[in-house]
Design a protein around this motif. Structure first.
Motif, PDB file in Angstrom:
ATOM      1  N   TYR A 100       0.904  -1.274  -0.078  1.00 31.57           N
ATOM      2  CA  TYR A 100       0.003  -0.080   0.094  1.00 31.57           C
ATOM      3  C   TYR A 100       0.799   1.178  -0.117  1.00 31.57           C
ATOM      4  N   ARG A 101       2.021   1.277   0.760  1.00 35.52           N
ATOM      5  CA  ARG A 101       2.858   2.473   0.884  1.00 35.52           C
ATOM      6  C   ARG A 101       3.746   2.506  -0.140  1.00 35.52           C
ATOM      7  N   PHE A 102       4.556   1.506  -0.659  1.00 37.87           N
ATOM      8  CA  PHE A 102       5.507   1.642  -1.443  1.00 37.87           C
ATOM      9  C   PHE A 102       5.519   1.055  -2.917  1.00 37.87           C
ATOM     10  N   GLY A 103       4.550   0.221  -3.067  1.00 38.93           N
ATOM     11  CA  GLY A 103       4.144  -0.623  -4.388  1.00 38.93           C
ATOM     12  C   GLY A 103       4.486  -1.820  -4.169  1.00 38.93           C
ATOM     13  N   THR A 104       4.755  -2.637  -5.445  1.00 36.71           N
ATOM     14  CA  THR A 104       4.939  -4.047  -5.375  1.00 36.71           C
ATOM     15  C   THR A 104       6.391  -4.376  -5.505  1.00 36.71           C
ATOM     16  N   GLN A 105       7.185  -3.554  -5.275  1.00 35.98           N
ATOM     17  CA  GLN A 105       8.792  -4.025  -5.177  1.00 35.98           C
ATOM     18  C   GLN A 105       8.963  -5.159  -4.394  1.00 35.98           C
ATOM     19  N   TYR A 106       8.361  -5.201  -3.139  1.00 38.49           N
ATOM     20  CA  TYR A 106       8.600  -6.241  -2.158  1.00 38.49           C
ATOM     21  C   TYR A 106       7.913  -7.450  -2.615  1.00 38.49           C
ATOM     22  N   TRP A 107       7.262  -7.460  -3.839  1.00 39.99           N
ATOM     23  CA  TRP A 107       6.749  -8.831  -4.257  1.00 39.99           C
ATOM     24  C   TRP A 107       7.986  -9.560  -4.783  1.00 39.99           C
TER      25      TRP A 107
ATOM     26  N   SER B  77      -1.638   0.841 -11.403  1.00 45.61           N
ATOM     27  CA  SER B  77      -0.749   1.018 -12.359  1.00 45.61           C
ATOM     28  C   SER B  77      -1.012   2.592 -12.696  1.00 45.61           C
ATOM     29  N   GLN B  78      -2.114   3.200 -12.394  1.00 46.02           N
ATOM     30  CA  GLN B  78      -2.170   4.563 -12.762  1.00 46.02           C
ATOM     31  C   GLN B  78      -1.535   5.556 -11.979  1.00 46.02           C
ATOM     32  N   HIS B  79      -1.537   4.961 -10.896  1.00 42.91           N
ATOM     33  CA  HIS B  79      -0.841   5.654  -9.428  1.00 42.91           C
ATOM     34  C   HIS B  79       0.578   5.291  -9.348  1.00 42.91           C
ATOM     35  N   GLY B  80       1.078   4.499 -10.148  1.00 45.52           N
ATOM     36  CA  GLY B  80       2.449   3.927  -9.786  1.00 45.52           C
ATOM     37  C   GLY B  80       2.843   2.833  -9.128  1.00 45.52           C
ATOM     38  N   ARG B  81       2.010   2.129  -8.693  1.00 48.42           N
ATOM     39  CA  ARG B  81       2.230   1.231  -7.689  1.00 48.42           C
ATOM     40  C   ARG B  81       2.449  -0.183  -8.106  1.00 48.42           C
ATOM     41  N   ILE B  82       2.716  -0.272  -9.421  1.00 50.80           N
ATOM     42  CA  ILE B  82       3.095  -1.419  -9.886  1.00 50.80           C
ATOM     43  C   ILE B  82       4.677  -1.414 -10.222  1.00 50.80           C
ATOM     44  N   SER B  83       5.297  -1.971  -9.584  1.00 52.96           N
ATOM     45  CA  SER B  83       6.995  -1.597  -9.633  1.00 52.96           C
ATOM     46  C   SER B  83       7.496  -2.602 -10.638  1.00 52.96           C
ATOM     47  N   GLY B  84       8.469  -2.346 -11.344  1.00 45.49           N
ATOM     48  CA  GLY B  84       9.375  -3.254 -12.253  1.00 45.49           C
ATOM     49  C   GLY B  84      10.597  -3.469 -11.587  1.00 45.49           C
ATOM     50  N   PHE B  85      11.483  -3.997 -12.392  1.00 40.87           N
ATOM     51  CA  PHE B  85      12.968  -4.413 -11.845  1.00 40.87           C
ATOM     52  C   PHE B  85      13.683  -3.037 -11.590  1.00 40.87           C
ATOM     53  N   GLU B  86      13.822  -2.804 -10.062  1.00 43.76           N
ATOM     54  CA  GLU B  86      14.801  -1.761  -9.783  1.00 43.76           C
ATOM     55  C   GLU B  86      16.446  -2.552  -9.436  1.00 43.76           C
ATOM     56  N   LEU B  87      17.110  -2.397 -10.584  1.00 44.26           N
ATOM     57  CA  LEU B  87      18.592  -2.967 -10.509  1.00 44.26           C
ATOM     58  C   LEU B  87      19.681  -2.325  -9.952  1.00 44.26           C
ATOM     59  N   ASN B  88      19.166  -1.341  -9.226  1.00 44.30           N
ATOM     60  CA  ASN B  88      20.456  -0.687  -8.505  1.00 44.30           C
ATOM     61  C   ASN B  88      20.978  -1.481  -7.544  1.00 44.30           C
ATOM     62  N   PRO B  89      22.444  -1.820  -7.830  1.00 45.76           N
ATOM     63  CA  PRO B  89      23.248  -2.714  -6.769  1.00 45.76           C
ATOM     64  C   PRO B  89      23.485  -2.138  -5.546  1.00 45.76           C
TER      65      PRO B  89
END
Length: 633
Positions: free
Chosen positions: A93-100, A233-245
């Motif tokens: 809810y707070r940060f999006g689906t990155q945790y998935w 998706s409209q509010h940017g809560r569906i996250s993609g691959f954050e590849l920052n090492p």
């Protein structure tokens, strides 16, 4: 490089008119009470069945006759605590689906225990995982590992989420805590591990039913799951691959997928609560299958929690939170959401609260049972080997009751403490990484000796406490609000190590910290990797400086030959070119002199060891498996 990752700040609910929260109906209370009664009934059934004919093996290890499915569901229930049920949706809810993307670590995090830790532990016929440390090193290392584990588990025996859910639902705090503690203590102490496993199975079903009820009703109220996905998706809560090492960024793909593997290994590889369930399986194959079976259940659980978070986000886009809800702690968001969408549906709010209490019951009962087992097997029976069976059974049950009372005491003490003292106690829960490092040191490095193991463990513990204390001091000194990439002050959904470590995460300010403050901002998912690596590196250095295993006997059954296993996959011609030699040729020792796990918790001669049925993959001292010189450094 990142693909489609939301960089917006966490949702700040808009305040509206203060709305009084709906009260529980009689049906809701009945559903909640049924959970406690049925859990108690399952435990008492296994306690009364065969009363007077119970043995210590049946009480602590379920006679080693459990099937893979109940063991798998029990493993899942231990992992799926109330922290996870509340934490995952709040995180989404707070940060999006990155945790998935944490689900990416589940495969290796379960494959490695299934093929490395379980075979070694099962073939040694252990009851406590820390018996391995005496077989590999000596009794001092075993006691150090046991005491470390006890500190870890005792520090976790207080579920602050119970207080959060009671604040929202209007339950009486101490009446609920007492009911939870008493029911859990009775069925754990009287029924033993078999009662704990079967109540875990029941509680797992309740947890999934409660979560599915929320998803079904919630998605129906906001227009279906398709609409939920579109709004997210409209509010940017569906996250993609954050590849920052960068390991100092709270959640990236690498942090979740790689750092999460070490977290999983500390939970499913060497933690007594999980190892005890593996060893209760009727065969080694059943133990491995139970570990495999956890994987799909965990993926489903993670997806269900993520869906609840997305449904909650969509719902509050259309129906803004009240002032009371907007000012609540993040771990209460899910509870307010549940009370909002399930009001007017008698029984369903009670089902979800039963779901949360099921998570607490499964986690606490596992702690009681594992603590009673290691105390009995590692700290009492080695010193009093002549205990009669009847006295040992009474003492085991008494230990479980004692830890139950300690849990209630910890709950009371925690309620009287401020947040700083609570966080200080939570530091003791950050020792899963050092324990993982200790077992890996012994299992993968034949050169490691007892002095190296002790100094390595102490170094890992010092590192864990250093990071924990530094995180507390840093967060106390921070006056800036948290950012969306790293800062968060609520517990995230994992068990044992992570659930306590996340409460110590520092708040990240807009300007990047430097020096030690930068070090203290290390993502919590790297804690296990960092601390376990410290144990291994320091342990190897000290072992080399103190003569390795020279003059000491090394039991081949306590070593897992990693490189020989990998080299066995090469073509035979390549193996001949490498001049691989057998382990038995490199270490000409008589395996008959090695102590093994017998009865009464005392290590004895392997010739007295109870015979066990092993498959063709069992370790043999004269096997032709090749081994390289790096194993002796």
């Amino acid at each position: 490089m990142s693909v489609g990752v939301s960089t917006s700040a966490p949702v700040s609910p808009t305040s509206g008119t203060s709305v009084s929260m709906p009260a529980f109906s009689l049906v809701d209370y009945v559903v909640f009470v049924l959970l406690l009664v049925l859990s108690l009934a399952i435990g008492l059934y296994h306690a009364c069945r065969g009363w007077g004919r119970h043995t210590v093996g049946e009480l602590l290890m379920a006679n080693r006759k459990m099937g893979c499915l109940p063991v798998a569901l029990s493993l899942l229930a231990t992992f799926q605590s109330a922290v996870a049920i509340l934490g995952v949706p709040s995180e989404i809810y707070r940060f999006g689906t990155q945790y998935w993307f944490l689900g990416c670590c589940y495969f290796l995090g379960l494959l490695i225990p299934a093929h490395i830790f379980i075979p070694v532990f099962y073939r040694l016929h252990l009851t406590s995982a820390y018996e391995y440390l005496e077989l590999r090193f000596n009794k001092t290392v075993r006691v150090c590992g046991t005491v470390t584990f006890i500190f870890q588990m005792v520090s976790r025996m207080r579920d602050k989420n119970v207080a959060s859910m009671l604040t929202v639902t209007g339950f009486d705090l101490w009446l609920s805590v007492l009911a939870l503690g008493i029911v859990c203590t009775i069925y754990t102490a009287l029924g033993g591990l078999k009662a704990v496993i079967w109540t875990d199975v029941f509680q797992t079903v309740v947890m999934f039913l409660g979560q599915l009820a929320v998803i079904t009703v919630g998605s129906a109220k906001v227009g279906g799951l398709g609409h939920v996905w579109a709004v997210a998706s409209q509010h940017g809560r569906i996250s993609g691959f954050e590849l920052n090492p960068d390991p100092f960024v709270r959640h990236t793909f690498w942090t979740l997928a790689i750092g999460g593997v070490f977290m999983m290994l500390s939970l499913y590889g060497v933690n007594q609560a999980q190892v005890q369930r593996y060893l209760s399986s009727r065969t080694e194959k059943a133990a491995m299958l139970s570990c495999y079976a956890v994987f799909p259940f965990q993926q489903v659980s993670l997806c269900v929690g993520s869906l609840i978070g997305l449904v909650m986000f969509t719902y509050y886009q259309e129906y803004p939170m009240s002032i009371q809800q907007a000012q609540a702690a993040p771990d209460q968001f899910v509870l307010y959401f549940v009370m909002d969408i399930l009001k007017g549906l008698p029984g369903l709010p009670g089902l979800f609260i039963a779901c949360l209490f099921s998570g607490s019951l499964s986690t606490i009962s596992s702690a009681f049972n594992s603590l009673a087992t290691v105390t009995m097997e590692d700290l009492i029976r080695p010193w009093f080997p002549e205990f009669s069976e009847a006295r040992a059974i009474m003492l085991s049950r008494g230990l479980a009751f004692g830890y139950g009372l300690l849990c209630l005491g910890m709950a009371y003490i925690s309620s009287q403490m401020g947040p700083v003292l609570q966080a200080a106690i939570s530091i003791f829960g950050m020792v899963g990484g050092p324990l993982l490092g200790l077992f890996c040191l012994g299992m993968f490095f034949p050169c490691a000796n007892p002095p190296g193991a002790i100094v390595g463990l102490l170094s890992g513990l010092v590192m864990a406490f250093w990071i924990g204390i530094g995180s507390i001091v840093t967060s106390m000194g921070s006056s800036m609000p948290p950012s969306s990439t790293n800062g968060s002050n609520f517990s995230l959904p994992t068990n044992l190590t992570v659930a306590t470590a996340t409460t110590l995460m520092p708040l990240t300010t807009v300007s990047k910290p430097t020096g030690l403050r930068r070090f203290y901002s290390l993502s919590y998912l790297w804690y296990s990797a960092h601390n376990s690596t410290t144990v291994i590196v320091v342990g190897l250095i000290v072992s080399l400086l103190t003569g390795r295993m020279r003059g000491r006997s090394l039991n081949p059954a306590t070593i897992y030959p990693v490189l020989p296993k990998l080299l066995a996959l090469l073509p035979l011609s390549w193996q001949k070119r490498l001049h691989c030699r057998s382990y038995g040729q490199d270490h000409l020792v008589d395996t008959g002199v090695f102590p093994e796990k017998p009865r009464n918790g005392v290590l004895g001669d392997s010739r007295d060891k109870e015979p066990m049925a092993l498959d063709d993959t069992a370790y043999q001292g004269s096997s032709s498996t090749c081994i390289l010189q790096e194993t002796s450094l």
